[in-house]
Write a protein that holds these residues in place. Structure first.
Motif, short mmCIF file in Angstrom:
data_model
loop_
_atom_site.label_atom_id
_atom_site.label_comp_id
_atom_site.label_asym_id
_atom_site.label_seq_id
_atom_site.Cartn_x
_atom_site.Cartn_y
_atom_site.Cartn_z
N ALA A 11 0.83 -1.22 0.00
CA ALA A 11 0.00 0.00 0.00
C ALA A 11 0.86 1.26 0.00
N GLN A 12 1.90 1.27 0.82
CA GLN A 12 2.78 2.44 0.86
C GLN A 12 3.48 2.66 -0.48
N ARG A 13 3.92 1.58 -1.08
CA ARG A 13 4.60 1.70 -2.38
C ARG A 13 3.64 2.21 -3.45
N ILE A 14 2.39 1.73 -3.42
CA ILE A 14 1.40 2.18 -4.39
C ILE A 14 1.10 3.66 -4.19
N LEU A 15 0.96 4.08 -2.94
CA LEU A 15 0.66 5.49 -2.65
C LEU A 15 1.77 6.42 -3.12
N ASN A 16 2.98 5.92 -3.19
CA ASN A 16 4.12 6.75 -3.62
C ASN A 16 4.31 6.75 -5.14
N LEU A 17 3.55 5.97 -5.86
CA LEU A 17 3.68 5.91 -7.32
C LEU A 17 3.08 7.13 -7.99
N SER A 18 3.71 7.57 -9.07
CA SER A 18 3.14 8.63 -9.88
C SER A 18 3.02 8.21 -11.34
N ASN A 19 3.44 7.00 -11.63
CA ASN A 19 3.40 6.45 -12.99
C ASN A 19 2.01 5.88 -13.26
N LYS A 21 0.76 4.55 -15.90
CA LYS A 21 0.78 3.29 -16.63
C LYS A 21 0.95 2.12 -15.65
N LEU A 22 1.84 2.27 -14.69
CA LEU A 22 2.07 1.23 -13.70
C LEU A 22 0.86 1.09 -12.77
N LEU A 23 0.26 2.21 -12.39
CA LEU A 23 -0.95 2.16 -11.56
C LEU A 23 -2.08 1.43 -12.26
N LYS A 25 -1.71 -0.93 -14.52
CA LYS A 25 -1.37 -2.36 -14.51
C LYS A 25 -1.75 -2.99 -13.18
N ILE A 26 -1.44 -2.30 -12.09
CA ILE A 26 -1.78 -2.80 -10.76
C ILE A 26 -3.30 -2.92 -10.62
N SER A 27 -4.01 -1.92 -11.09
CA SER A 27 -5.46 -1.94 -11.03
C SER A 27 -6.03 -3.11 -11.83
N ASP A 28 -5.48 -3.35 -13.01
CA ASP A 28 -5.93 -4.46 -13.84
C ASP A 28 -5.68 -5.81 -13.16
N ILE A 29 -4.53 -5.95 -12.54
CA ILE A 29 -4.20 -7.20 -11.83
C ILE A 29 -5.19 -7.41 -10.69
N LEU A 30 -5.45 -6.36 -9.93
CA LEU A 30 -6.40 -6.49 -8.81
C LEU A 30 -7.80 -6.80 -9.30
N ASP A 31 -8.20 -6.21 -10.42
CA ASP A 31 -9.52 -6.49 -10.98
C ASP A 31 -9.63 -7.95 -11.40
N GLU A 32 -8.58 -8.48 -12.01
CA GLU A 32 -8.58 -9.87 -12.45
C GLU A 32 -8.64 -10.82 -11.28
N GLU A 33 -8.03 -10.46 -10.19
CA GLU A 33 -7.94 -11.32 -9.02
C GLU A 33 -9.08 -11.11 -8.03
N ASN A 34 -9.99 -10.18 -8.33
CA ASN A 34 -11.07 -9.85 -7.40
C ASN A 34 -12.16 -10.92 -7.47
#
Length: 81
Positions: A11-19, A21-23, A25-34
């Motif tokens: 969570a801390q690493r995600i909150l520090n992201l500004s990219n 495109k990478l965000l 990708k993370i969202s897509d992965i979480l959606d697939e695994e939900n």
């Protein structure tokens, strides 16, 4: 790393992201695994699959092609009476 510590770290690493495109990708992965449930055979069903199935059923219903059953028919199928 224990589950709670891992969650906090991620969570801390995600909150520090500004990219963006990478965000995405993370969202897509979480959606697939939900996983929100399981089908009749015990296979996992994702939120996306569930919404897709509902939309498909609604479309079939509107077109008059959805196979439906009365309460008595369901009771007969389950109880074999």
């Amino acid at each position: 790393m224990k589950s709670e510590k891992l969650k906090i770290n991620v969570a801390q690493r995600i909150l520090n992201l500004s990219n963006d495109k990478l965000l995405k990708k993370i969202s897509d992965i979480l959606d697939e695994e939900n996983i929100i449930g399981y089908d009749g055979e015990g296979n996992p069903v994702s939120h996306e699959e569930y919404i897709s199935d509902i939309k498909s059923a609604l479309k079939q219903f509107k077109e008059g092609t959805l196979e439906t059953y009365t309460s008595d028919e369901v009771r007969q199928r389950i109880l074999g009476k």
